[in-house]
Design a protein around this motif. Structure first.
Motif, mmCIF file in Angstrom:
data_model
loop_
_atom_site.group_PDB
_atom_site.id
_atom_site.type_symbol
_atom_site.label_atom_id
_atom_site.label_comp_id
_atom_site.label_asym_id
_atom_site.label_seq_id
_atom_site.Cartn_x
_atom_site.Cartn_y
_atom_site.Cartn_z
ATOM 1 N N UNK A 105 0.850 -1.200 0.000
ATOM 2 C CA UNK A 105 0.000 0.000 0.000
ATOM 3 C C UNK A 105 0.887 1.252 0.000
ATOM 4 N N UNK A 106 1.982 1.191 0.765
ATOM 5 C CA UNK A 106 2.917 2.315 0.780
ATOM 6 C C UNK A 106 3.546 2.494 -0.612
ATOM 7 N N UNK A 107 3.930 1.370 -1.216
ATOM 8 C CA UNK A 107 4.541 1.445 -2.553
ATOM 9 C C UNK A 107 3.553 2.057 -3.552
ATOM 10 N N UNK A 108 2.291 1.668 -3.437
ATOM 11 C CA UNK A 108 1.274 2.215 -4.343
ATOM 12 C C UNK A 108 1.163 3.745 -4.162
ATOM 13 N N UNK A 109 1.222 4.184 -2.900
ATOM 14 C CA UNK A 109 1.192 5.623 -2.622
ATOM 15 C C UNK A 109 2.380 6.332 -3.272
#
Ligand SMILES: Nc1ncnc2c1ncn2[C@@H]1O[C@H](COP(=O)(O)OP(=O)(O)OP(=O)(O)O)[C@@H](O)[C@H]1O
Length: 237
Positions: free
Chosen positions: A68-72
């Motif tokens: 989810x952090x990578x997607x952000x």
């Protein structure tokens, strides 16, 4: 930017090869962010704890948090690309490539919690498909590269496949693609020593490879060196 899937049998050299890729990224002069997800509960990638963003992720819940952090990051990189008027990020744009390293994908794609598993696969799909242009790449290992572990729509996003020794032609074909064994490229015929592989990249026929090997002590030294380099750069935080 490539997405790399490393498949192979037990002890064929998958994790060792992933370590050498992480080691290079860890000491890269641009200090690329490293997101490390360990399906073996930290046993394999734990030595990179100090350089992994948010530490090495060990559980399915942590894996979802990490992606989810990578997607952000990916979304904000797309904002930067729009502002810069470019369709692809390169080193000249001062945004370092981001590496997502996943050891034993099956832990997360075959987990018991179906909702979490689907969330993980959805994020993996999104990052693998849109991340390339934003200088985000995924390197993942799996012992079982079949469609139950890596759904084919996700597997196809790994444009580069590296097959280490497996026991059957079918297993080899699930990594390299249908018909490869028949065409003479079978990881079941690789010599029985770890590190020997067949690398499929760039639309060319697979090539035979032999990975370099870094032992645990050397990896630990490199991890400590990388941590020192990165602490210096970010002022010891
Ligand atoms: N390139 C290499 N050259 C020489 N020895 C190697 C190489 N790669 C791995 N080895 C040896 O083989 C062992 C197993 O390697 P590794 O853990 O990378 O396999 P693996 O495919 O990840 O196994 P598993 O499926 O159990 O996780 C290593 O501990 C090391 O001793």
């Amino acid at each position: 930017m490539i997405n790399l899937l490393i498949g192979g049998g037990v002890g064929s050299g998958k994790s060792s090869t992933l370590h050498t890729i992480i080691a290079a990224a860890a000491i890269d002069k641009d200090r690329p962010p490293l997101v490390l997800i360990d399906g073996k509960g930290g046993v394999e990638l734990g030595l990179w704890e100090a350089v992994a963003h948010g530490g090495v992720r060990r559980t399915p819940a942590e894996a979802v948090t990490a992606l989810t952090w990578v997607k952000g990051q990916m979304d904000s990189r797309y904002d930067s690309m729009r502002a810069l008027g470019v369709r692809k990020l390169g080193r000249m744009h001062d945004i370092p490539p981001l590496l997502v390293g996943i050891d034993e994908l099956a832990t997360f794609t075959m987990g018991r919690d179906r909702k979490r598993r689907d969330t993980f696969i959805g994020l993996l799909h999104d990052v693998a498909s849109r991340g390339r242009a934003a200088a985000i790449r995924i390197v993942a290992t799996t012992q079982k590269p079949g469609t139950d572990v890596v759904p084919s729509h996700v597997r196809d996003l790994f444009d580069t496949r590296w097959a280490f020794r497996v026991s059957t032609r079918d297993a080899s074909d699930t990594i390299l693609g249908a018909g490869m064994s028949a065409a003479g490229y079978s990881a079941a015929k690789l010599p029985a020593y770890p590190g020997a592989g067949l690398l499929l990249a760039g639309g060319e026929p697979p090539v035979r490879t032999l990975s370099h090997y870094l032992g645990t002590k050397d990896l630990e030294r490199l991890a400590a060196y990388a941590a020192a380099l990165r602490n210096r750069q970010i002022g010891g935080s």
